[in-house]
Scaffold this motif. Sequence first.
Motif, short mmCIF file in Angstrom:
data_model
loop_
_atom_site.label_atom_id
_atom_site.label_comp_id
_atom_site.label_asym_id
_atom_site.label_seq_id
_atom_site.Cartn_x
_atom_site.Cartn_y
_atom_site.Cartn_z
N ALA A 1 -14.39 16.98 44.45
CA ALA A 1 -13.94 16.76 45.60
C ALA A 1 -15.36 17.22 46.20
O ALA A 1 -17.03 17.60 45.37
CB ALA A 1 -13.00 17.66 46.25
N LYS A 2 -15.81 16.64 47.52
CA LYS A 2 -17.28 17.05 48.07
C LYS A 2 -17.51 18.64 48.58
O LYS A 2 -18.04 19.04 48.03
CB LYS A 2 -17.16 16.07 49.64
CG LYS A 2 -17.39 14.53 49.39
CD LYS A 2 -18.40 14.20 50.04
CE LYS A 2 -18.59 13.39 50.33
NZ LYS A 2 -17.05 12.05 50.45
N SER A 3 -15.95 19.60 48.95
CA SER A 3 -15.92 20.65 49.19
C SER A 3 -16.08 21.61 48.07
O SER A 3 -15.44 21.05 46.85
CB SER A 3 -14.76 21.09 49.99
OG SER A 3 -14.32 22.53 49.57
N ARG A 4 -17.10 22.59 47.58
CA ARG A 4 -17.53 23.23 46.26
C ARG A 4 -16.11 24.37 46.58
O ARG A 4 -15.94 24.25 44.81
CB ARG A 4 -18.80 23.73 47.17
CG ARG A 4 -19.21 24.53 45.56
CD ARG A 4 -20.92 24.59 45.51
NE ARG A 4 -21.50 25.17 44.99
CZ ARG A 4 -21.88 26.56 44.33
NH1 ARG A 4 -21.37 27.31 45.41
NH2 ARG A 4 -22.14 27.24 43.45
N ALA A 5 -15.48 24.72 46.69
CA ALA A 5 -14.70 25.58 46.64
C ALA A 5 -13.44 25.04 46.08
O ALA A 5 -13.20 25.41 45.03
CB ALA A 5 -14.02 26.48 48.71
N ILE A 6 -12.90 23.58 46.84
CA ILE A 6 -12.02 22.79 45.94
C ILE A 6 -12.21 22.32 44.63
O ILE A 6 -11.88 22.79 43.83
CB ILE A 6 -11.65 21.62 46.69
CG1 ILE A 6 -11.16 21.96 47.83
CG2 ILE A 6 -10.25 20.69 45.65
CD1 ILE A 6 -10.34 20.55 48.80
N ARG A 7 -13.92 22.00 44.70
CA ARG A 7 -14.08 22.03 43.56
C ARG A 7 -14.49 23.15 42.25
O ARG A 7 -13.77 22.43 40.83
CB ARG A 7 -15.83 21.27 43.19
CG ARG A 7 -16.19 19.75 43.18
CD ARG A 7 -17.57 19.26 42.83
NE ARG A 7 -18.54 20.53 43.04
CZ ARG A 7 -19.32 20.57 44.07
NH1 ARG A 7 -19.31 19.50 45.31
NH2 ARG A 7 -20.12 21.56 44.86
N ALA B 1 -8.96 15.99 42.90
CA ALA B 1 -9.85 17.60 43.03
C ALA B 1 -11.23 17.97 42.85
O ALA B 1 -12.02 18.64 43.40
CB ALA B 1 -8.88 19.05 43.21
N THR C 1 -12.52 25.78 42.13
CA THR C 1 -11.45 26.19 41.84
C THR C 1 -10.69 25.01 40.76
O THR C 1 -9.93 25.79 39.84
CB THR C 1 -9.65 26.08 42.98
OG1 THR C 1 -10.96 26.44 44.32
CG2 THR C 1 -8.53 26.86 42.95
#
Lengths: 220, 213, 271
Positions: A46-52, A43, A54
């Motif tokens: 990860a590409k998604s900023r939200a996942i990164r 994670a 968190t």
Amino acid sequence: MMELLNLWKGWLPELIDGYGLSLEVTALSLAIGIPLGLVLALAVPAKSRAIRITALTFVEIGRGAPVLILLQFVYFGLPTAGLTLTSFASAVVALACCTGAYTSEIIRAGFEAVPYGQKEAALVIGLNGVDALRFVVIPQGLRVALPALLGFSIMMLQATSLCFTIALPELVSRASNIGSTTFEYMPVLILAGLLFAAICVPATLFVSVLERRLGRHAVR
Amino acid sequence: MIMDLSAILKGVPWTIALTLASFIVGAALGLPLCAMRLSTNGVLRLTSTSIVVSCRSIPPIVWLFFVFFGIGNGLIAMSPFTAAVVGLGVVTAANMSEIYRGALTAIHPGQFEAAKVLNLTKSQQFRDVILPQLTRIALPSGATYLIGLLKDSAVASTIGVSDLAYQSYHVSQQTFRGLSVYAAAALLYILLSLPIAWLSRWADVQLRSRVSR
Amino acid sequence: MNSIASSFLESEPAASQRAGLTCGPILCVESVSKTYGTHRVLENITFQMQVGEVIAIIGPSGSGKSTLLRCINQLEPPNEGRVTIGGVTIDAGNPPARRDLVALRRKIGMVFQSFNLFPHLSVLRNVSLAQERTMGRSRKEADAKSMDLLARVGLADKASQYPARCSGGQQQRIAIARALALEPEIMLFDEPTSALDPELGLEVLAVMKELALSGMTMIVVTHEMHFAENVSDRVILMAEGHILEEGPSAEIMRAPKTERAAKFLSAVRDR
């Protein structure tokens, strides 16, 4: 000397009982924490900023806060928000989170250690991203990370000694009890120390042997 | 909330003092311990190896209890703070001696030979040639260990040192606001570790800039 | 693959010609340039390739040969220019979709200088993995095909072993089998024998020669001048990111037109 050994013989069942609990907590925390670490390791980049964000926050707090504080946060803090757990459950939750945070960095380092050529080879034979991770990067990365993960597990066993502060009747709390009732602190603590060493010393030796052997078989 | 914060902040100076004192004791004791580990004398090697191995295989809390309740109660009277510094200092010494050992093997053997050949005395060799290089190589691992020590220092609260962890426990017991109190404590520990990380990076850059590659 | 499918493939270039697309041959590289920071590694590279051709790319170190190969299969996306393979075009101006990249890479097989076999998988599994995952073949089908390919490169007996137990030459031949398993239209070879001592290199070159004779379309970046002269149809000689000379191999190797090319060729021949 004989007197000491007799004392020890008398205390041993009680201490072993507590030690068993320490080992249980360690095993459960690792069983939950290491898979959690794998998820976080995937994670964090990860590409998604939200996942990164968190994942990063979780890892930074899990690694930056003292284990003692994490334990007390779960055992004393959560009830004030409505969630009350037993000392055993609190210990496992706190230590699993801590394990997840630390092992995610260990596992991520393992992934980075996989030679870049391997990732390129996976690309050119047409494997998509998920398959490349699953069949090429993760198996090799985990092999690299294995000695460090085992080393961490040994540290986790020692960390269970802090669960004494959240009323878990593990090894140190039993030793402390015996000490406070008999005032024979030194003998009982020495015995407790020996019990820890009995597992930690051979385990550490095993890890260094393993490290050497894994290094030998790696393909240049 | 602010009152809680100011209450737990009272523990911060103790945490800092404990961490620094233990680190200084341990970093200093680690040098002779490392020397013993590398000595040609078998007895010295065995003793030091046993010390290092036992320190690293036994949890710090057991050492603290041993020093405070074991030695402190019967043999020598000592304050919780002293006991904590002794206990954590010994554990630090063991870990630092391993860091030094690793750093020494990283120094090119040619350096030792060159120092010898220049007719420097043993202590001059060590002070002027080996020690500066040792410091530079050991710095990152040492700083990482220092951050770990900062977190481990929380264990001293169990023997009564009124550090950050101790204050957090008592404030949470009194106010039943454990969630916010411990969250604040965690944040404070993280904030305290930041200067160490920055300083070590700065020092690392400084030391490396003077080294030719 | 059955004969209907293969004849369909052969007729593809003709179909795309009828459809009016600009690239009739199997590969078109148009004005490809690549820059790393301030360093211009490839400058306006243009060439075409027909089905069944074997091209050797030679030249001094730093001439951009490997980079060109890696731009063709988009391991390094070019900064400018277009690459068209079997009708699929990737333009530097329009970053391609993931799906298109994967589709492109399945048409191209690549063999690396450092083999890059998967050390944690057996030789057989190395060759079968992509067949199962990207071609949807069953385990049995993939393994059978893999055994055929391993036999073709002379290593059927190594199927159950692990790469670490194989010599460099054997590993590279397995890498060739792995690349062939996907039935690519073009095979790219990035200095396949540079990491091998001459003896082991010979076994790999023999496999490559057999592949060329069987009609595979190949681009080989190499320092093996014998291969360039005798096995390849065309030679591209590169220097400092440009194509210096290009033409039939006999012509280029024996009668280079530029002084720079002559200098390079005489230097490598004298070794």
